[in-house]
Design an enzyme around this catalytic site. Structure first.
Site, short mmCIF file in Angstrom:
data_model
loop_
_atom_site.label_atom_id
_atom_site.label_comp_id
_atom_site.label_asym_id
_atom_site.label_seq_id
_atom_site.Cartn_x
_atom_site.Cartn_y
_atom_site.Cartn_z
N THR A 155 34.03 49.31 83.53
CA THR A 155 32.75 49.10 82.83
C THR A 155 31.63 49.54 83.75
O THR A 155 31.82 49.74 84.94
CB THR A 155 32.50 47.61 82.52
OG1 THR A 155 32.21 46.91 83.76
CG2 THR A 155 33.66 46.96 81.81
N ASP A 156 30.43 49.64 83.21
CA ASP A 156 29.26 49.73 84.07
C ASP A 156 28.82 48.29 84.37
O ASP A 156 29.40 47.32 83.89
CB ASP A 156 28.15 50.57 83.43
CG ASP A 156 27.16 51.08 84.48
OD1 ASP A 156 27.16 50.57 85.62
OD2 ASP A 156 26.35 51.98 84.17
N TRP A 157 27.79 48.18 85.15
CA TRP A 157 27.29 46.92 85.74
C TRP A 157 27.11 45.82 84.67
O TRP A 157 26.26 45.96 83.77
CB TRP A 157 25.95 47.21 86.41
CG TRP A 157 25.41 46.17 87.30
CD1 TRP A 157 24.47 45.23 86.94
CD2 TRP A 157 25.71 45.92 88.67
NE1 TRP A 157 24.17 44.44 88.03
CE2 TRP A 157 24.93 44.85 89.11
CE3 TRP A 157 26.59 46.52 89.59
CZ2 TRP A 157 24.97 44.35 90.41
CZ3 TRP A 157 26.63 46.03 90.88
CH2 TRP A 157 25.84 44.96 91.28
N ALA A 158 27.91 44.79 84.74
CA ALA A 158 27.77 43.60 83.88
C ALA A 158 27.85 43.91 82.39
O ALA A 158 27.32 43.16 81.57
CB ALA A 158 26.45 42.89 84.18
N ASP A 159 28.52 44.99 82.04
CA ASP A 159 28.42 45.41 80.64
C ASP A 159 29.30 44.65 79.67
O ASP A 159 29.09 44.73 78.45
CB ASP A 159 28.60 46.92 80.51
CG ASP A 159 27.28 47.63 80.73
OD1 ASP A 159 26.24 47.03 80.39
OD2 ASP A 159 27.27 48.75 81.26
#
Ligand code: BGC
Length: 764
Positions: free
Chosen positions: A298-302
């Site tokens: 995932t990307d950051w905190a997605d």
């Protein structure tokens, strides 16, 4: 070896070649893992939560490390501590070794550490910073993409890090977007070719054996990130089925075919569905259709964003269920361990299957085996004597030189004559921060002048080149040091105007300060009023003005462009950008870059070069005078040289063709000026009649050639007939019978397709 710009996008249904021995090891390791261990491997934490600061130095906290790795079995850690801020290779060696020691002791599986080494060693102090990807696109030289990635891999590994979150191949479809500069421009082919070359540079030729001088890549941000409707970061995109497959997907497909081991997902949504919850895009298009056995992060905190921002899930648990079932293999959490607990509950409740967990874990283990981390969890600075060597720095300089675009040269005002008195002015004149942009020593790039003082700003490089006694620095407009990118101090335009009195010529360095992602959002694309007033006031002095444009995206300058005799767009050329520019201004280097995107002229006329033909049409006859106009400041592919190239004898080996033919184009290019130079030969096509309104033109191949004065080269560009196909509204590739107009330089020819052919597979 590098992947050339032609004949590249045709292979289909690719899979990384499996290594049987490696697969046995993956299965053997998987078979002895508990559910907790598998879920731990799927979790990625930020290093910030695992330590604390003492006397300005970051240290890992043994208790926090123990909780994350020994108890929760976390398999991946990312980012630089402190905001994030770059660390020395020695510090990285120490931090990552500590993590590897506990990982091997407690779980017997190495951790995979990831960093955004995005245009060189972003987070390794002392390493080489190359031009940003937008410059690599502008160079139209795939060798630059490959070489810079190769060096970045080496220097990243010297700091004990095996994984970079690069390359970025989102396509720059909206000039307002704050991440324009992280990509190779607006064209799918350029992104595909440059992205694939970076993959090979970073990883090498054999994705099953990455080796100690290479790193794993994460192609990002899959898919459709570069076209937010609002122009703002991480906001929804609305993309047609055709464009999604035909334009946005192609660079990812090319990178996967070049061996990309991981993919990072777009934080936003397409047509209402967040990509992190889109099974069709993640599992079908990527993993199944391409038969790809890599890993999706995932990307950051997605995963959190699925419920906090996108509101497609009621809570974190539902968000995890959606994302993992859509095909996410690893969650960049990044701050806590609730993911582990909740995912375990989901498995126990039957909402996520054991097969899905095993599939994700297998992909992560395979990545770690491919990187050789089980045998050698660490790499050591002492084994990397070429770190930041003169050879590496020289390649960064040459890359910068090839990536600077000459846009205007009225009456051959450039190159500048030696001995001229030059006023260097504008907010970008004396800043390493401006030359590098974001992802430089820190996320926002705002600390660059602290760390890059040994390199030359534009002012310093011009002093070196033309003699300090000939140069006056009076900026007139300055940015707030280490401030937000749009913050300027009170202007002192009068001082700059006064200084112009003694000068023969004015070098006005304008543009943007550094930024990255959401803090780079804007509400007005026009260049700041202070900067435009500065240029107007200086032009009023009657002294010739050369504009040096330096920034991450095109800011509108239609009111000051006519005031300049010369314009050079340096984009974001990195730590050697000042020197590269000085070499060009002095005529020691002949500029050879081309615009990687369409530079807009007016706020309300934003477009890309491949617009559909009806976006630009003459007045219709009759009572209603419908028309449409696309006015641009500089088109995609535009760029000048100090010499002149002439095109002749443009030919195609066959004037009529079928869907499975190869089309071989040749054209003679002659340097008719008196300076050696490099020319980007571009092959464009235009489908004359099509069942979907055809595009104005599409780039189908390109090649950069070097020519001495008077020299002629015959350039061959081979494509497949299928390259002229488009994706129909049903999502299928189709090549339609009829005429195509082909163009290379000033030369045009028509070829004819004899049959309509539709592909039954999702990819050609
Ligand atoms: C960015 C990614 C980056 C990640 C990890 C995110 O905010 O969108 O491009 O790789 O952070 O630093």
């Amino acid at each position: 070896m590098f992947v050339s710009a032609v004949c590249f996008l045709q292979a289909s249904g690719t899979a990384l070649p499996k290594d049987a021995g490696l697969e046995v090891k993956v299965e053997e390791t998987l078979s002895r893992m508990t559910l907790d261990e598998k879920i731990g491997q799927m979790t990625e934490l930020s290093i910030d939560v695992l330590g604390s600061w003492k006397n300005n130095e970051f240290f890992l906290d043994p208790e926090k490390l123990h909780e994350a790795i020994a108890i929760y079995k976390v398999g991946s850690i990312l980012n630089a501590p402190g905001g994030p801020t770059a660390q020395t290779p020695e510090k990285w060696e120490q931090l990552i070794s500590q993590i590897q020691d506990i990982s091997m002791k407690e779980i017997g599986i190495p951790c995979i550490y990831g960093l955004d080494q995005n245009h060189g060693t972003t987070y390794t102090l002392g390493g080489v910073l190359f031009p940003q990807n937008i410059n690599v696109g502008a160079s139209f030289n795939p060798e630059i993409a490959r070489q810079s990635a190769e060096i970045t891999a080496y220097e990243t590994r010297s700091a004990n890090c095996p994984w970079t979150y690069s390359p970025t191949v989102d396509l720059t479809r909206d000039p307002r977007w704050s991440r324009v500069w992280e990509n190779f421009g607006e064209d799918p082919l350029v992104n595909a070719v440059m992205g694939a070359n970076q993959i090979i540079g970073f990883q090498g030729d054999d994705p099953n054996q990455i080796g100690p001088y290479k790193v794993a890549t994460s192609v990002k941000h899959y898919l459709g990130y570069g076209a937010p409707r609002t122009g703002k970061d991480r906001t929804p995109a609305y993309i047609s089925t055709s464009d999604l497959r035909e334009k946005f997907f192609e660079p990812f497909r090319a990178c996967i075919e070049a061996g990309a081991l991981t993919v990072m997902v777009n934080s936003g949504s397409i047509n209402g569905r967040p990509v992190h919850a889109n099974n069709e895009l993640l599992t079908k298009w990527l993993k199944e259709d391409l038969n790809w056995d890599g890993m999706i992060v995932t990307d950051w905190a997605d995963i959190n964003n699925l419920y906090t921002r996108e509101c497609v899930a009621a809570d974190k648990k539902e968000a995890i269920e959606m994302a993992i079932n859509a095909g996410i293999d690893m969650s960049m959490e990044p701050y806590d361990l609730k993911f582990c607990t909740l995912l375990k509950e989901l498995v126990n409740e039957g909402r996520v299957t054991m097969e899905r967990i095993d599939d994700a874990t297998r992909r992560i283990l395979r990545l770690k085996y491919r990187l050789g981390l089980f045998e050698n969890p660490n790499t050591f600075k002492k084994d990397y004597p070429e770190f930041a060597s003169a050879k590496h720095e020289n390649i960064a300089l040459k890359s910068a030189e090839e990536s600077i675009v000459l846009l205007k040269n009225r009456n051959d005002i450039l190159p500048l004559k030696k001995g001229m008195k030059i006023l260097v002015t504008g907010p970008n004149a004396n800043s390493m921060r401006c030359l590098n942009g974001g992802w430089s020593y820190s996320w926002q790039g705002h600390l660059t002048d602290r760390f890059a003082s040994k390199y030359n700003t534009i002012y310093e490089a011009v002093c070196d080149k033309f003699g300090k006694e000939n140069i006056v620095l009076e900026q007139g407009v300055t940015y707030l040091p280490e401030g937000a990118y749009y913050q300027e101090n009170d202007p002192k335009i009068d001082k700059a105007v006064a200084a112009a009195g003694d000068a023969d010529i004015v070098l006005a360095c304008i543009g943007e300060n550094s930024y990255c992602e959401t803090p780079g959002n804007l509400s007005d694309l026009v260049l700041s009023v202070n900067q435009r007033n500065l240029v107007k006031a200086l032009a009023n002095t009657g002294k010739p003005v050369i504009l040096i444009i330096n920034g991450g995206r095109p800011r509108i300058i239609n009111d000051i462009e006519p005031l300049a005799d010369g314009i050079v767009n340096v984009l974001l050329p990195g730590n050697f950008g000042g020197d590269a520019l000085a070499n060009i201004l002095a005529g020691d280097t002949n500029p050879s870059a081309r615009m990687p995107y369409t530079y807009p002229k007016n706020q309300a006329e934003l477009t890309t070069y491949d617009y559909r033909v009806s976006e630009e049409m003459d007045k219709m006859e009759g009572a209603y005078d419908y028309d449409a106009v696309v006015s641009v400041q500089w088109p995609f592919g535009y760029g000048l040289s100090y010499t002149t190239f002439k095109y002749d004898n443009f030919k195609c080996a066959q004037t009529e063709f079928d869907a499975n033919d190869n089309l071989i184009f040749t054209v003679d290019v002659t340097n008719i000026g008196n300076k050696a130079g490099k020319e980007v030969v571009m092959l464009f096509s235009r489908d004359m009649v099509a069942s979907l309104t055809p595009e104005n033109r599409r780039l189908r191949g390109f090649q950069k050639v070097e020519l001495q004065p008077g020299e002629t080269k015959t350039v061959t560009l081979t494509i497949k007939a299928g390259d002229l196909a488009f994706v129909d509204s049903d999502g299928k590739w189709i090549l339609e019978k009829g005429d195509f107009r082909m163009q290379a330089g000033t030369e045009i020819l028509n070829i004819k397709c004899n049959e309509t052919y539709k592909w039954n597979t999702p990819n050609k």
